[in-house]
Design a protein around this motif. Structure first.
Motif, PDB file in Angstrom:
ATOM      1  N   GLN A  49     -40.477 -53.033 -44.559  1.00 50.64           N
ATOM      2  CA  GLN A  49     -40.368 -51.601 -44.737  1.00 50.64           C
ATOM      3  C   GLN A  49     -40.270 -50.574 -44.145  1.00 50.64           C
ATOM      4  O   GLN A  49     -38.771 -51.235 -43.250  1.00 50.64           O
ATOM      5  N   GLY A  50     -39.603 -49.886 -44.970  1.00 50.36           N
ATOM      6  CA  GLY A  50     -38.572 -48.901 -44.703  1.00 50.36           C
ATOM      7  C   GLY A  50     -38.932 -47.939 -43.200  1.00 50.36           C
ATOM      8  O   GLY A  50     -40.069 -48.397 -43.015  1.00 50.36           O
ATOM      9  N   GLY A  51     -37.787 -47.067 -43.085  1.00 50.15           N
ATOM     10  CA  GLY A  51     -38.699 -46.416 -41.710  1.00 50.15           C
ATOM     11  C   GLY A  51     -37.960 -46.327 -40.255  1.00 50.15           C
ATOM     12  O   GLY A  51     -36.421 -46.641 -40.542  1.00 50.15           O
ATOM     13  N   ILE A  52     -38.182 -45.529 -39.145  1.00 49.51           N
ATOM     14  CA  ILE A  52     -37.199 -45.809 -38.068  1.00 49.51           C
ATOM     15  C   ILE A  52     -37.904 -46.298 -36.552  1.00 49.51           C
ATOM     16  O   ILE A  52     -38.829 -47.150 -36.962  1.00 49.51           O
ATOM     17  N   LYS A  53     -36.410 -47.531 -36.715  1.00 49.01           N
ATOM     18  CA  LYS A  53     -36.472 -48.608 -36.613  1.00 49.01           C
ATOM     19  C   LYS A  53     -36.091 -48.124 -34.967  1.00 49.01           C
ATOM     20  O   LYS A  53     -35.280 -47.466 -35.208  1.00 49.01           O
ATOM     21  N   ASP A  54     -36.301 -49.331 -33.514  1.00 49.27           N
ATOM     22  CA  ASP A  54     -35.176 -48.751 -32.141  1.00 49.27           C
ATOM     23  C   ASP A  54     -34.909 -50.330 -32.490  1.00 49.27           C
ATOM     24  O   ASP A  54     -35.248 -51.344 -32.504  1.00 49.27           O
ATOM     25  N   ILE A  55     -33.634 -50.154 -32.941  1.00 54.05           N
ATOM     26  CA  ILE A  55     -32.597 -50.912 -32.093  1.00 54.05           C
ATOM     27  C   ILE A  55     -31.406 -51.075 -31.266  1.00 54.05           C
ATOM     28  O   ILE A  55     -31.774 -49.706 -30.506  1.00 54.05           O
ATOM     29  N   GLU A  56     -31.114 -51.994 -30.739  1.00 55.35           N
ATOM     30  CA  GLU A  56     -30.032 -52.168 -29.332  1.00 55.35           C
ATOM     31  C   GLU A  56     -29.039 -51.670 -29.972  1.00 55.35           C
ATOM     32  O   GLU A  56     -28.352 -52.190 -31.064  1.00 55.35           O
ATOM     33  N   SER A  57     -28.437 -51.022 -29.269  1.00 59.73           N
ATOM     34  CA  SER A  57     -27.015 -50.394 -29.564  1.00 59.73           C
ATOM     35  C   SER A  57     -26.154 -51.078 -28.443  1.00 59.73           C
ATOM     36  O   SER A  57     -27.153 -51.016 -27.152  1.00 59.73           O
ATOM     37  N   PRO A  58     -25.441 -51.685 -28.631  1.00 61.71           N
ATOM     38  CA  PRO A  58     -24.096 -51.884 -27.791  1.00 61.71           C
ATOM     39  C   PRO A  58     -23.916 -51.174 -27.121  1.00 61.71           C
ATOM     40  O   PRO A  58     -23.027 -49.991 -26.946  1.00 61.71           O
ATOM     41  N   VAL A  59     -23.536 -51.517 -25.533  1.00 59.93           N
ATOM     42  CA  VAL A  59     -23.165 -50.483 -24.789  1.00 59.93           C
ATOM     43  C   VAL A  59     -21.802 -51.572 -23.949  1.00 59.93           C
ATOM     44  O   VAL A  59     -21.231 -52.449 -24.024  1.00 59.93           O
ATOM     45  N   GLU A  60     -20.549 -50.067 -23.919  1.00 58.05           N
ATOM     46  CA  GLU A  60     -19.333 -50.140 -23.377  1.00 58.05           C
ATOM     47  C   GLU A  60     -19.631 -51.158 -21.573  1.00 58.05           C
ATOM     48  O   GLU A  60     -19.936 -51.213 -21.002  1.00 58.05           O
ATOM     49  N   ALA A  61     -18.574 -52.476 -22.010  1.00 57.05           N
ATOM     50  CA  ALA A  61     -18.809 -53.282 -21.032  1.00 57.05           C
ATOM     51  C   ALA A  61     -18.412 -52.655 -19.932  1.00 57.05           C
ATOM     52  O   ALA A  61     -18.850 -53.123 -18.796  1.00 57.05           O
TER      53      ALA A  61
ATOM     54  N   LYS B 249     -33.583 -49.188 -44.691  1.00 54.82           N
ATOM     55  CA  LYS B 249     -34.616 -48.501 -46.444  1.00 54.82           C
ATOM     56  C   LYS B 249     -35.548 -50.300 -46.463  1.00 54.82           C
ATOM     57  O   LYS B 249     -35.405 -51.527 -45.699  1.00 54.82           O
ATOM     58  N   PRO B 250     -35.984 -49.474 -46.664  1.00 54.43           N
ATOM     59  CA  PRO B 250     -37.270 -50.779 -47.513  1.00 54.43           C
ATOM     60  C   PRO B 250     -36.053 -51.689 -47.918  1.00 54.43           C
ATOM     61  O   PRO B 250     -35.525 -51.898 -48.721  1.00 54.43           O
TER      62      PRO B 250
END
Ligand SMILES: [Zn+2]
Length: 103
Positions: free
Chosen positions: A54-66, A46-47
């Motif tokens: 700014q709002g929109g679609i962002k690429d974010i890192e998601s945690p990975v199972e150890a 959200k903005p």
């Protein structure tokens, strides 16, 4: 967990399989790690006028199972299993089970 912040790790399953990145955060209670630039997911943001975002679609890192990552050894550059051993002054150190180097 044997993985530490700033470790180089390789993802061993999923869409980013065999990619290598640096651990930027350890989520101990979830047994997950956040890896720089890997396992990105699209997220709707959200903005936020206060942060001038700014709002929109962002690429974010998601945690990975150890359990889905392997530490990459600095010395032999292989994804490896980590062992522990003690130095003469009883410090616990990690070593690479492939090349036997401490790290
Ligand atoms: Zn090694």
């Amino acid at each position: 967990m044997k993985i530490r912040q700033n470790d180089k790790v390789m993802i061993i399953s999923g869409k980013d399989k065999s990619k290598i990145g640096k651990v930027v955060r350890i989520l101990k209670d979830k047994n997950k790690v956040l890896i720089e630039g890997l396992n990105k997911v699209k997220k709707h943001v959200k903005p936020n006028p206060y942060k001038q975002e700014q709002g929109g679609i962002k690429d974010i890192e998601s945690p990975v199972e150890a359990s889905n990552v392997k530490v990459v050894c600095d010395a032999c550059a292989n994804p490896t299993k980590i062992g522990y051993r003690y130095t003469e002054d009883h410090k616990k150190i990690r070593f690479c089970k492939k090349c036997d180097e401490n790290f």
